[in-house]
Scaffold this active site. Structure first.
Site, PDB file in Angstrom:
ATOM      1  N   CYS A  41     -76.394  89.173  26.654  1.00  0.00           N
ATOM      2  CA  CYS A  41     -76.534  90.621  26.606  1.00  0.00           C
ATOM      3  C   CYS A  41     -77.839  91.083  27.257  1.00  0.00           C
ATOM      4  O   CYS A  41     -77.827  91.890  28.179  1.00  0.00           O
ATOM      5  CB  CYS A  41     -76.458  91.090  25.158  1.00  0.00           C
ATOM      6  SG  CYS A  41     -76.706  92.843  24.968  1.00  0.00           S
ATOM      7  N   ILE A 182     -66.165  94.350  33.177  1.00  0.00           N
ATOM      8  CA  ILE A 182     -67.317  93.843  33.938  1.00  0.00           C
ATOM      9  C   ILE A 182     -67.102  94.086  35.433  1.00  0.00           C
ATOM     10  O   ILE A 182     -67.994  94.577  36.132  1.00  0.00           O
ATOM     11  CB  ILE A 182     -67.573  92.347  33.614  1.00  0.00           C
ATOM     12  CG1 ILE A 182     -68.029  92.211  32.151  1.00  0.00           C
ATOM     13  CG2 ILE A 182     -68.607  91.744  34.561  1.00  0.00           C
ATOM     14  CD1 ILE A 182     -68.202  90.790  31.661  1.00  0.00           C
ATOM     15  N   ALA A 317     -71.487  92.967  22.394  1.00  0.00           N
ATOM     16  CA  ALA A 317     -72.766  92.686  21.748  1.00  0.00           C
ATOM     17  C   ALA A 317     -72.836  93.263  20.332  1.00  0.00           C
ATOM     18  O   ALA A 317     -73.324  92.604  19.401  1.00  0.00           O
ATOM     19  CB  ALA A 317     -73.893  93.251  22.601  1.00  0.00           C
ATOM     20  N   HIS A 440     -74.992 124.115  20.369  1.00  0.00           N
ATOM     21  CA  HIS A 440     -74.519 124.692  21.629  1.00  0.00           C
ATOM     22  C   HIS A 440     -75.692 124.890  22.573  1.00  0.00           C
ATOM     23  O   HIS A 440     -76.748 125.312  22.128  1.00  0.00           O
ATOM     24  CB  HIS A 440     -73.851 126.044  21.348  1.00  0.00           C
ATOM     25  CG  HIS A 440     -73.421 126.734  22.611  1.00  0.00           C
ATOM     26  ND1 HIS A 440     -72.314 126.306  23.324  1.00  0.00           N
ATOM     27  CD2 HIS A 440     -73.972 127.774  23.310  1.00  0.00           C
ATOM     28  CE1 HIS A 440     -72.181 127.075  24.403  1.00  0.00           C
ATOM     29  NE2 HIS A 440     -73.170 127.961  24.417  1.00  0.00           N
TER      30      HIS A 440
HETATM   31  C1  FAD Z   1     -72.112  91.513  32.980  1.00  0.00           C
HETATM   32  C2  FAD Z   1     -71.914  91.733  31.510  1.00  0.00           C
HETATM   33  C3  FAD Z   1     -72.077  93.009  30.990  1.00  0.00           C
HETATM   34  C4  FAD Z   1     -71.889  93.223  29.632  1.00  0.00           C
HETATM   35  N1  FAD Z   1     -72.066  94.481  29.147  1.00  0.00           N
HETATM   36  C5  FAD Z   1     -71.888  94.711  27.836  1.00  0.00           C
HETATM   37  C6  FAD Z   1     -72.089  96.020  27.297  1.00  0.00           C
HETATM   38  O1  FAD Z   1     -72.427  96.965  28.015  1.00  0.00           O
HETATM   39  N2  FAD Z   1     -71.912  96.188  25.965  1.00  0.00           N
HETATM   40  C7  FAD Z   1     -71.530  95.157  25.151  1.00  0.00           C
HETATM   41  O2  FAD Z   1     -71.377  95.362  23.949  1.00  0.00           O
HETATM   42  N3  FAD Z   1     -71.354  93.917  25.625  1.00  0.00           N
HETATM   43  C8  FAD Z   1     -71.520  93.667  26.947  1.00  0.00           C
HETATM   44  N4  FAD Z   1     -71.365  92.400  27.419  1.00  0.00           N
HETATM   45  C9  FAD Z   1     -70.962  91.336  26.474  1.00  0.00           C
HETATM   46  C10 FAD Z   1     -72.168  90.833  25.671  1.00  0.00           C
HETATM   47  O3  FAD Z   1     -73.167  90.386  26.555  1.00  0.00           O
HETATM   48  C11 FAD Z   1     -71.733  89.703  24.750  1.00  0.00           C
HETATM   49  O4  FAD Z   1     -70.656  90.130  23.968  1.00  0.00           O
HETATM   50  C12 FAD Z   1     -72.866  89.284  23.818  1.00  0.00           C
HETATM   51  O5  FAD Z   1     -73.984  88.843  24.552  1.00  0.00           O
HETATM   52  C13 FAD Z   1     -72.399  88.173  22.872  1.00  0.00           C
HETATM   53  O6  FAD Z   1     -73.444  87.807  22.057  1.00  0.00           O
HETATM   54  P1  FAD Z   1     -73.532  86.339  21.419  1.00  0.00           P
HETATM   55  O7  FAD Z   1     -74.769  86.336  20.609  1.00  0.00           O
HETATM   56  O8  FAD Z   1     -72.254  85.996  20.788  1.00  0.00           O
HETATM   57  O9  FAD Z   1     -73.663  85.353  22.670  1.00  0.00           O
HETATM   58  P2  FAD Z   1     -74.654  85.286  23.900  1.00  0.00           P
HETATM   59  O10 FAD Z   1     -75.296  86.586  24.150  1.00  0.00           O
HETATM   60  O11 FAD Z   1     -73.896  84.657  24.994  1.00  0.00           O
HETATM   61  O12 FAD Z   1     -75.804  84.324  23.397  1.00  0.00           O
HETATM   62  C14 FAD Z   1     -75.589  82.985  23.139  1.00  0.00           C
HETATM   63  C15 FAD Z   1     -76.905  82.245  23.299  1.00  0.00           C
HETATM   64  O13 FAD Z   1     -76.747  80.936  22.806  1.00  0.00           O
HETATM   65  C16 FAD Z   1     -77.497  80.062  23.609  1.00  0.00           C
HETATM   66  N5  FAD Z   1     -76.952  78.720  23.411  1.00  0.00           N
HETATM   67  C17 FAD Z   1     -75.675  78.315  23.614  1.00  0.00           C
HETATM   68  N6  FAD Z   1     -75.541  77.029  23.263  1.00  0.00           N
HETATM   69  C18 FAD Z   1     -76.741  76.616  22.832  1.00  0.00           C
HETATM   70  C19 FAD Z   1     -77.232  75.381  22.349  1.00  0.00           C
HETATM   71  N7  FAD Z   1     -76.463  74.312  22.214  1.00  0.00           N
HETATM   72  N8  FAD Z   1     -78.538  75.306  22.027  1.00  0.00           N
HETATM   73  C20 FAD Z   1     -79.356  76.376  22.157  1.00  0.00           C
HETATM   74  N9  FAD Z   1     -78.939  77.570  22.601  1.00  0.00           N
HETATM   75  C21 FAD Z   1     -77.650  77.683  22.925  1.00  0.00           C
HETATM   76  C22 FAD Z   1     -77.319  80.619  25.021  1.00  0.00           C
HETATM   77  O14 FAD Z   1     -78.364  80.181  25.868  1.00  0.00           O
HETATM   78  C23 FAD Z   1     -77.356  82.114  24.753  1.00  0.00           C
HETATM   79  O15 FAD Z   1     -78.655  82.625  24.880  1.00  0.00           O
HETATM   80  C24 FAD Z   1     -71.551  92.143  28.775  1.00  0.00           C
HETATM   81  C25 FAD Z   1     -71.409  90.861  29.301  1.00  0.00           C
HETATM   82  C26 FAD Z   1     -71.597  90.653  30.646  1.00  0.00           C
HETATM   83  C27 FAD Z   1     -71.451  89.266  31.184  1.00  0.00           C
END
Ligand code: FAD
Length: 462
Positions: A41, A182, A317, A440
């Site tokens: 994110c 995306i 996110a 408004h």
């Molecule tokens: C281009 C793009 C635009 C987006 N825009 C939006 C938006 O406008 N609004 C919205 O709500 N969502 C948006 N999203 C989606 C959003 O980014 C994700 O839904 C969100 O980041 C998911 O959060 P998460 O914590 O599940 O995973 P992530 O954000 O993917 O975080 C997971 C983390 O775990 C770490 N990790 C993984 N495995 C390990 C390990 N074994 N050891 C240590 N660290 C590890 C990774 O390095 C990463 O930092 C977008 C996504 C993309 C690709």
């Protein structure tokens, strides 16, 4: 070996929010992150794209300045500086999260973690291997772009959202494979900066899963802006063209066609990422790569929770963060559960789109009778003053007027939707929204007018 109440693998909006909430509740927390805090994110998703959306908006407004009575001399943009600004925004936010985590006395271990049993995380850090014991484990490892097996997709110039966000120059011609959220956000940004954008979508319409009326209204607008939109079109392969460019070979009902491109963006969805998680050794139940969880975010394995994109479903996110809160609170003994009825979804195209709750097609299919009310931004004073009159607020309600879902296309849709998120979440009726006084002249008055129309009629619409 150090011992913590909660061990979180992954510091994205799921993992770091879970860590902050668990720390607020007085639990000892270790957070393991292989890259930078903030996850997809902050580093490669929501935030960098929205920084670019803002630059595109400023450029659009400059191009239309004459309409507002403002004459400017030569106008230009510097894409490298636009990307540097994007990096600064990201760095500021990541720095902010690092401060918050520090203030919460959360132990952060930088490195890739491995989990083979519920109570232990091993981490490969720069200074060697570290192990920590945890009472409760939270998997928050996120997702990565899903690369379809398209022949030629490994050629230079074929990128995913991760790489395109690192580019310092604009291509002349960009082909985007995938007309989802995306893909269309990048399409809108690049189109604004003068790139010839073609979007290729296999399905009959863009933006599957939202109210069908919205992509029907959006598609002609995108085409009018100069974008090429090809639906019901399959990508067969990507070839290297003569002279260094790429050729995207597509097939539709009319036959095979080659689209020249300097860059190809693969935006064909994302898949759960389980790096370092030994699914078999843990005995984790998964479905199509996503970890199965209950409403408390517990997995099939006792003392192992999973949150965010790694659980599949709505990969957003704010969903990940709420799931992180629920997991932390459940670990702390609170009777909580995740609810999915009122999840907003924002799409930062131009015009902007936001939705919540049920779609008209889903209600129709279920055979329930319903009411629909629409109010166009062209009848809203503030939208007129802003020069942003395209789009509408659409509200769906049951026979008694209780709001079931809504879609907004138009200025500030992502902010305007929140009133309707509250309505769906709390089961509010249209007239409860309509009889709440709205300032408004503001854009939320368009929501109020649409709400008036559920059981009666909007006031400012003939
Ligand atoms: C281009 C793009 C635009 C987006 N825009 C939006 C938006 O406008 N609004 C919205 O709500 N969502 C948006 N999203 C989606 C959003 O980014 C994700 O839904 C969100 O980041 C998911 O959060 P998460 O914590 O599940 O995973 P992530 O954000 O993917 O975080 C997971 C983390 O775990 C770490 N990790 C993984 N495995 C390990 C390990 N074994 N050891 C240590 N660290 C590890 C990774 O390095 C990463 O930092 C977008 C996504 C993309 C690709």
């Amino acid at each position: 070996m150090e011992r913590f109440k909660v061990g979180i693998l992954g510091g994205g909006p799921g993992g770091y929010v879970c860590a902050l909430r668990a720390a607020q509740l007085g639990l000892s927390v270790v957070l393991v992150e292989g890259e930078r805090l903030g996850g997809t994110c902050l580093n490669r998703g929501c935030i960098p794209t929205k920084a670019l959306v803002k630059s595109a908006e400023v450029w659009r407004e400059l191009k239309h300045a004459e309409e507002f009575g403002i004459s400017l001399g030569d106008k230009s943009f510097d894409f490298e500086k636009i990307m540097s600004r994007k990096d600064r925004v990201v760095n500021t936010l990541v720095g902010g999260i690092e401060q918050l985590v520090k203030a919460g006395k959360i132990q952060v271990i930088k490195g890739w973690g491995e989990v083979k049993e519920p109570g232990k995380i091993e981490v490969e850090t720069e200074s060697g291997r570290v192990s920590v014991e945890v009472d409760e484990l939270v998997l928050a490892t996120g997702s990565v772009p899903a690369r379809l097996p398209i022949p030629g997709s490994d050629y230079p110039g074929v990128v995913t959202s991760d790489e395109i966000l690192e580019m310092k120059t604009l291509p002349e011609r960009l082909v985007i494979i995938g007309g989802g959220v995306i893909g269309l956000e990048f399409a809108s940004i690049y189109q604004e900066f003068g790139v010839k954008v073609t979007v290729v979508e296999m399905l009959p319409a863009l933006l599957a899963n939202i109210d069908e009326e919205i992509p029907k209204r959006l598609t002609p607008l995108l085409k009018r802006s100069g974008m090429e939109i090809m639906t019901k079109t399959m990508v067969k392969e990507i070839k290297q063209g003569e002279g260094g460019g790429l050729l995207v070979v597509v097939e539709d009902a009319k036959g095979i066609k080659e689209i020249p491109a300097d860059q190809v963006l693969l935006s064909t969805g994302r898949k759960p990422y389980l790096r370092g998680v030994d699914v078999e050794a843990l005995g984790l139940k998964t479905e199509r790569g996503a970890v199965l969880v209950n409403p408390q975010m517990q997995t099939s394995v006792p003392k192992v929770y999973a949150i965010g994109d790694v659980t599949g479903g709505m990969m957003l996110a704010h969903v990940a963060s709420m799931q992180g809160m629920v997991a932390a609170e459940h670990i702390a003994g609170h009777p909580v559960e995740m609810r999915y009825r009122a999840i907003p979804s924002a799409i930062f195209t131009y015009p902007e789109i936001a939705t919540v709750g049920e779609t008209e097609q889903a209600i129709k299919t279920s055979g329930r009778s319903y009411k629909v009310s629409k109010f166009p931004f062209s009848a809203n004073g503030k939208a007129l003053a802003l020069g942003e009159t395209i789009g509408l607020v659409k509200i769906l309600a049951d026979e008694q007027g209780t709001v079931l879902g809504a879609s907004i296309m138009g200025p500030q849709a992502s902010s305007l939707i929140q009133e309707l998120v509250l309505a769906v979440e709390k089961g509010l009726k249209g007239d409860e929204l309509a009889r709440t006084i709205h300032a408004h002249p503001t854009l939320p008055e368009a929501v109020m007018e649409a709400a008036h129309g559920i059981l009666e009629k909007p006031l400012h619409l003939a």
